[in-house]
Design a protein around this motif. Structure first.
Motif, PDB file in Angstrom:
ATOM      1  N   LEU A   1      26.778  -6.855  -9.667  1.00  0.00           N
ATOM      2  CA  LEU A   1      26.301  -5.492  -9.895  1.00  0.00           C
ATOM      3  C   LEU A   1      25.999  -5.194 -11.367  1.00  0.00           C
ATOM      4  CD1 LEU A   1      28.563  -3.389  -7.500  1.00  0.00           C
ATOM      5  CD2 LEU A   1      26.249  -4.254  -7.127  1.00  0.00           C
ATOM      6  N   ARG A   2      26.522  -5.997 -12.272  1.00  0.00           N
ATOM      7  CA  ARG A   2      26.326  -5.707 -13.702  1.00  0.00           C
ATOM      8  C   ARG A   2      24.842  -5.703 -14.100  1.00  0.00           C
ATOM      9  NH1 ARG A   2      31.384  -8.780 -14.143  1.00  0.00           N
ATOM     10  NH2 ARG A   2      32.997  -7.211 -14.429  1.00  0.00           N
ATOM     11  N   PRO A   3      24.036  -6.694 -13.674  1.00  0.00           N
ATOM     12  CA  PRO A   3      22.608  -6.613 -14.021  1.00  0.00           C
ATOM     13  C   PRO A   3      21.940  -5.340 -13.492  1.00  0.00           C
ATOM     14  CG  PRO A   3      23.158  -8.834 -13.347  1.00  0.00           C
ATOM     15  CD  PRO A   3      24.358  -7.969 -13.026  1.00  0.00           C
ATOM     16  N   ALA A   4      22.305  -4.932 -12.284  1.00  0.00           N
ATOM     17  CA  ALA A   4      21.721  -3.711 -11.714  1.00  0.00           C
ATOM     18  C   ALA A   4      22.104  -2.479 -12.528  1.00  0.00           C
ATOM     19  CB  ALA A   4      22.160  -3.554 -10.257  1.00  0.00           C
ATOM     20  N   VAL A   5      23.340  -2.426 -12.987  1.00  0.00           N
ATOM     21  CA  VAL A   5      23.782  -1.294 -13.809  1.00  0.00           C
ATOM     22  C   VAL A   5      23.011  -1.278 -15.125  1.00  0.00           C
ATOM     23  CG1 VAL A   5      25.741  -0.338 -15.092  1.00  0.00           C
ATOM     24  CG2 VAL A   5      26.052  -1.101 -12.734  1.00  0.00           C
ATOM     25  N   LEU A   6      22.858  -2.440 -15.739  1.00  0.00           N
ATOM     26  CA  LEU A   6      22.076  -2.502 -16.978  1.00  0.00           C
ATOM     27  C   LEU A   6      20.637  -2.032 -16.741  1.00  0.00           C
ATOM     28  CD1 LEU A   6      23.296  -5.877 -18.518  1.00  0.00           C
ATOM     29  CD2 LEU A   6      23.805  -3.566 -19.349  1.00  0.00           C
ATOM     30  N   ARG A   7      20.038  -2.487 -15.629  1.00  0.00           N
ATOM     31  CA  ARG A   7      18.668  -2.047 -15.303  1.00  0.00           C
ATOM     32  C   ARG A   7      18.604  -0.537 -15.124  1.00  0.00           C
ATOM     33  NH1 ARG A   7      19.051  -6.324 -11.414  1.00  0.00           N
ATOM     34  NH2 ARG A   7      18.191  -8.219 -12.342  1.00  0.00           N
ATOM     35  N   ALA A   8      19.624   0.036 -14.492  1.00  0.00           N
ATOM     36  CA  ALA A   8      19.646   1.489 -14.262  1.00  0.00           C
ATOM     37  C   ALA A   8      19.641   2.262 -15.579  1.00  0.00           C
ATOM     38  CB  ALA A   8      20.868   1.875 -13.424  1.00  0.00           C
ATOM     39  N   PHE A   9      20.126   1.626 -16.649  1.00  0.00           N
ATOM     40  CA  PHE A   9      20.144   2.260 -17.960  1.00  0.00           C
ATOM     41  C   PHE A   9      19.007   1.768 -18.863  1.00  0.00           C
ATOM     42  CE2 PHE A   9      24.311   3.562 -16.609  1.00  0.00           C
ATOM     43  CZ  PHE A   9      24.463   4.800 -17.220  1.00  0.00           C
ATOM     44  N   GLY A  10      18.012   1.097 -18.271  1.00  0.00           N
ATOM     45  CA  GLY A  10      16.801   0.765 -19.011  1.00  0.00           C
ATOM     46  C   GLY A  10      16.679  -0.651 -19.526  1.00  0.00           C
ATOM     47  N   ALA A  11      17.686  -1.496 -19.286  1.00  0.00           N
ATOM     48  CA  ALA A  11      17.573  -2.900 -19.707  1.00  0.00           C
ATOM     49  C   ALA A  11      16.568  -3.613 -18.802  1.00  0.00           C
ATOM     50  CB  ALA A  11      18.924  -3.597 -19.635  1.00  0.00           C
ATOM     51  N   ARG A  12      15.942  -4.627 -19.354  1.00  0.00           N
ATOM     52  CA  ARG A  12      15.085  -5.505 -18.561  1.00  0.00           C
ATOM     53  C   ARG A  12      15.897  -6.778 -18.349  1.00  0.00           C
ATOM     54  NH1 ARG A  12      12.077  -2.978 -22.233  1.00  0.00           N
ATOM     55  NH2 ARG A  12      11.998  -4.711 -23.695  1.00  0.00           N
ATOM     56  N   VAL A  13      16.251  -7.028 -17.086  1.00  0.00           N
ATOM     57  CA  VAL A  13      17.143  -8.140 -16.750  1.00  0.00           C
ATOM     58  C   VAL A  13      16.493  -8.984 -15.675  1.00  0.00           C
ATOM     59  CG1 VAL A  13      19.453  -8.784 -15.970  1.00  0.00           C
ATOM     60  CG2 VAL A  13      19.149  -6.688 -17.305  1.00  0.00           C
ATOM     61  N   GLY A  14      16.433 -10.292 -15.912  1.00  0.00           N
ATOM     62  CA  GLY A  14      15.821 -11.221 -14.966  1.00  0.00           C
ATOM     63  C   GLY A  14      16.709 -11.501 -13.772  1.00  0.00           C
ATOM     64  N   ASP A  15      16.363 -12.554 -13.056  1.00  0.00           N
ATOM     65  CA  ASP A  15      17.070 -12.965 -11.850  1.00  0.00           C
ATOM     66  C   ASP A  15      18.185 -13.956 -12.188  1.00  0.00           C
ATOM     67  OD1 ASP A  15      15.366 -11.441 -10.202  1.00  0.00           O
ATOM     68  OD2 ASP A  15      13.892 -13.078 -10.155  1.00  0.00           O
ATOM     69  N   ARG A  16      19.178 -13.992 -11.315  1.00  0.00           N
ATOM     70  CA  ARG A  16      20.291 -14.952 -11.406  1.00  0.00           C
ATOM     71  C   ARG A  16      21.011 -14.878 -12.752  1.00  0.00           C
ATOM     72  NH1 ARG A  16      15.945 -16.901  -9.389  1.00  0.00           N
ATOM     73  NH2 ARG A  16      15.425 -18.035 -11.305  1.00  0.00           N
ATOM     74  N   VAL A  17      21.234 -13.659 -13.215  1.00  0.00           N
ATOM     75  CA  VAL A  17      21.947 -13.422 -14.471  1.00  0.00           C
ATOM     76  C   VAL A  17      23.417 -13.178 -14.144  1.00  0.00           C
ATOM     77  CG1 VAL A  17      22.204 -11.810 -16.403  1.00  0.00           C
ATOM     78  CG2 VAL A  17      19.921 -12.547 -15.663  1.00  0.00           C
ATOM     79  N   LEU A  18      24.291 -13.917 -14.823  1.00  0.00           N
ATOM     80  CA  LEU A  18      25.734 -13.772 -14.634  1.00  0.00           C
ATOM     81  C   LEU A  18      26.333 -13.136 -15.881  1.00  0.00           C
ATOM     82  CD1 LEU A  18      28.379 -14.271 -13.095  1.00  0.00           C
ATOM     83  CD2 LEU A  18      28.468 -16.518 -14.210  1.00  0.00           C
ATOM     84  N   ILE A  19      26.923 -11.979 -15.705  1.00  0.00           N
ATOM     85  CA  ILE A  19      27.594 -11.280 -16.804  1.00  0.00           C
ATOM     86  C   ILE A  19      29.051 -11.117 -16.402  1.00  0.00           C
ATOM     87  CG2 ILE A  19      27.704  -9.169 -18.182  1.00  0.00           C
ATOM     88  CD1 ILE A  19      24.673  -8.846 -17.574  1.00  0.00           C
TER      89      ILE A  19
END
Length: 178
Positions: free
Chosen positions: A47-65
């Motif tokens: 869910l972390r990439p989705a949360v970052l995207r919700a706040f305007g980050a551009r995040v690719g696929d298969r990102v592990l945070i």
């Protein structure tokens, strides 16, 4: 050679030239989400990439945070595909951070786009973007400072500080690039 010390007068600091990029309400909401959910061990990594995207980050696929990763302002962050960001990493995005595909930012690494003008009596900002090109690796507890590009396939070794660009394929350690 010695130089005269700069007398600091921090009360005169203006912060000129630094734009946080969003209003106070968005900043406060991000800090609440960051500290109440995003950094927690129990918050699902998927869910972390989705949360970052919700706040305007551009995040690719298969990102592990991983957990305990801190991001100052997500709207100044771009992450490519297949990127890993390890526990306790800190992405200080006073200016943009761009992370290419297949990059690893290891545990405790710091990407810091902010600094100050050391000769300024009021310690004004001296910020600059950071770019990690595809295949780069910023190893455990390494630090990349403002304005630096880490080239494709380059390594900033564990505990090293990259204060200048690291050429593609180079290995930068505490003793310098090899």
């Amino acid at each position: 050679m010695t130089t005269a010390a700069t007398a600091r007068r921090l009360h005169g600091f203006t912060g000129a030239g630094y734009d946080k990029g969003r209003g106070l309400l968005t900043q406060a909401l991000w800090f609440a989400v960051l500290n109440l959910f995003f950094v927690k061990w129990w918050f699902p990594p998927r869910l972390r990439p989705a949360v970052l995207r919700a706040f305007g980050a551009r995040v690719g696929d298969r990102v592990l945070i991983r957990h305990r990763v801190r991001v100052q302002w997500p709207w100044k962050l771009t992450i490519g595909d297949d990127v890993w960001v390890g526990e306790d990493a800190w992405l200080i995005t006073l200016e943009p951070i761009t992370i290419g595909h297949d990059v690893c930012v290891s545990q405790g690494a710091v990407l810091c786009t902010g600094s100050h003008q050391r000769r300024s009596p009021t310690f004004e900002f001296d910020n600059g973007p950071i770019r990690l090109e595809p295949g780069a690796w910023v190893a455990a507890r390494a630090m990349v400072l403002r304005g630096v590009t880490v080239g494709a396939g380059a390594v900033v070794g564990a505990g090293a500080v990259a204060h200048r660009d690291v050429p593609s394929g180079a290995v930068h350690t505490t003793g310098g690039a090899r």
